[in-house]
Write an enzyme that holds these catalytic residues in place. Structure first.
Site, mmCIF file in Angstrom:
data_model
loop_
_atom_site.group_PDB
_atom_site.id
_atom_site.type_symbol
_atom_site.label_atom_id
_atom_site.label_comp_id
_atom_site.label_asym_id
_atom_site.label_seq_id
_atom_site.Cartn_x
_atom_site.Cartn_y
_atom_site.Cartn_z
ATOM 1 N N VAL A 39 1.072 -1.236 0.088
ATOM 2 C CA VAL A 39 0.208 0.000 -0.123
ATOM 3 C C VAL A 39 0.757 1.231 -0.135
ATOM 4 O O VAL A 39 0.696 2.262 -0.766
ATOM 5 C CB VAL A 39 -1.006 -0.125 1.202
ATOM 6 C CG1 VAL A 39 -1.792 1.421 1.354
ATOM 7 C CG2 VAL A 39 -2.048 -1.009 0.975
ATOM 8 N N ALA A 62 2.303 1.656 -3.319
ATOM 9 C CA ALA A 62 1.510 2.173 -4.479
ATOM 10 C C ALA A 62 0.857 3.645 -4.029
ATOM 11 O O ALA A 62 0.764 4.365 -5.089
ATOM 12 C CB ALA A 62 0.380 1.102 -4.479
ATOM 13 N N GLU A 63 0.892 4.068 -2.818
ATOM 14 C CA GLU A 63 0.272 5.364 -2.550
ATOM 15 C C GLU A 63 1.379 6.390 -2.506
ATOM 16 O O GLU A 63 0.919 7.656 -3.254
ATOM 17 C CB GLU A 63 -0.327 5.298 -1.024
ATOM 18 C CG GLU A 63 -1.385 4.434 -0.868
ATOM 19 C CD GLU A 63 -2.805 4.908 -1.455
ATOM 20 O OE1 GLU A 63 -2.630 6.088 -1.808
ATOM 21 O OE2 GLU A 63 -3.875 4.437 -1.254
ATOM 22 N N SER A 64 2.588 6.279 -2.321
ATOM 23 C CA SER A 64 3.430 7.065 -2.081
ATOM 24 C C SER A 64 4.933 6.932 -2.739
ATOM 25 O O SER A 64 5.771 7.841 -2.579
ATOM 26 C CB SER A 64 3.514 7.884 -0.634
ATOM 27 O OG SER A 64 4.213 6.749 0.156
#
Length: 241
Positions: free
Chosen positions: A128, A131-133
């Site tokens: 996560v 993918a997010e940052s």
């Protein structure tokens, strides 16, 4: 984190394929097979030298593997010749990518602590964050999502996050949010990820309660969410290695 055994398997398979001419233009093993052996040994040696400080035990084992696979001692370093040829160049790029991705991040201890505290697989937390940052603690989206796990202010505040750009707070808050979603959707990872990205309300309105429902109705969610779920699930598999 150790070197993925499947990476070594890939290297050995590529060496065998090269000798079988599946990676070359000929129909039989070329007279340069000895040089290919040395190329393979050099690539292994390069990998070992970069991993030596963090993984001395694994490095020693790989050193033996290099010796066994080439019939002689490991090469002392990578050479320009070892980077020549499409097969070895491709293998080198693959190994460099795998090596970079396999290194623990600077947030490893925070991730492990949050993982244990909230009962969420560390591989999912890393996926996560990636993918997010892309592991950037100062990341901020146009919509206002902030930090490593891209928490909205209202969501973060409800999770006890006072500074979304503080890595420890952000990881703990994001992991707690993931944990709540996994509980809500009975451990269905893909569904929890869809809710993490699109919002639980949107997922619930579509009658999605598990991964089977999600598979049937994924096309009803935004394209961004569809891509997000696929990407995170793929990254999770990578971080499990």
């Amino acid at each position: 984190m150790g070197i993925d055994p499947r990476t070594i398997k890939e290297m050995l398979q590529l060496q065998i394929l090269s000798k079988s001419s599946l990676l070359s233009s000929g129909n039989s093993v070329s007279s340069d097979s000895g040089e290919e052996d040395n190329d393979f040994s050099s690539l292994l040696s390069s990998l070992l030298s970069q991993q030596q400080e963090q993984l001395p035990t694994t490095s020693a084992a790989l050193g033996k593997l290099s010796s066994l696979s080439t019939g002689g001692p490991p090469a002392s370093g990578i050479t320009n010749r070892a980077l020549s040829g499409p097969a070895t160049a491709s293998l080198n790029r693959y190994m460099q990518e795998q090596l970079a991705a396999s290194k623990p991040t600077e947030f490893e201890s925070m991730i492990q602590n949050a993982s244990r505290k909230f009962g969420v697989d560390s591989s999912l937390v890393k996926a996560v964050i990636d993918a997010e940052s892309s592991f950037n603690p100062r990341a901020e989206s146009r919509a206002g999502a902030k930090g490593l796990m891209q928490l909205m202010d209202t969501t973060g505040q409800g999770l006890g996050v006072t500074d979304p750009f503080n890595p420890a707070q952000n990881i703990e808050g994001g992991t707690r949010h993931l944990s709540d979603l996994l509980v809500k959707y009975n451990g269905n990872h893909a569904t929890a990820l869809a809710a993490y990205n699109a919002g639980a309300g949107r997922v619930d309105r579509l009658g999605i309660t598990n991964d089977s429902d999600l598979s049937a109705k994924l096309h009803l969610l935004p394209a961004e969410t569809q891509q997000y779920v696929r990407k995170v699930m793929q990254l999770k598999q990578h971080y499990e290695a």
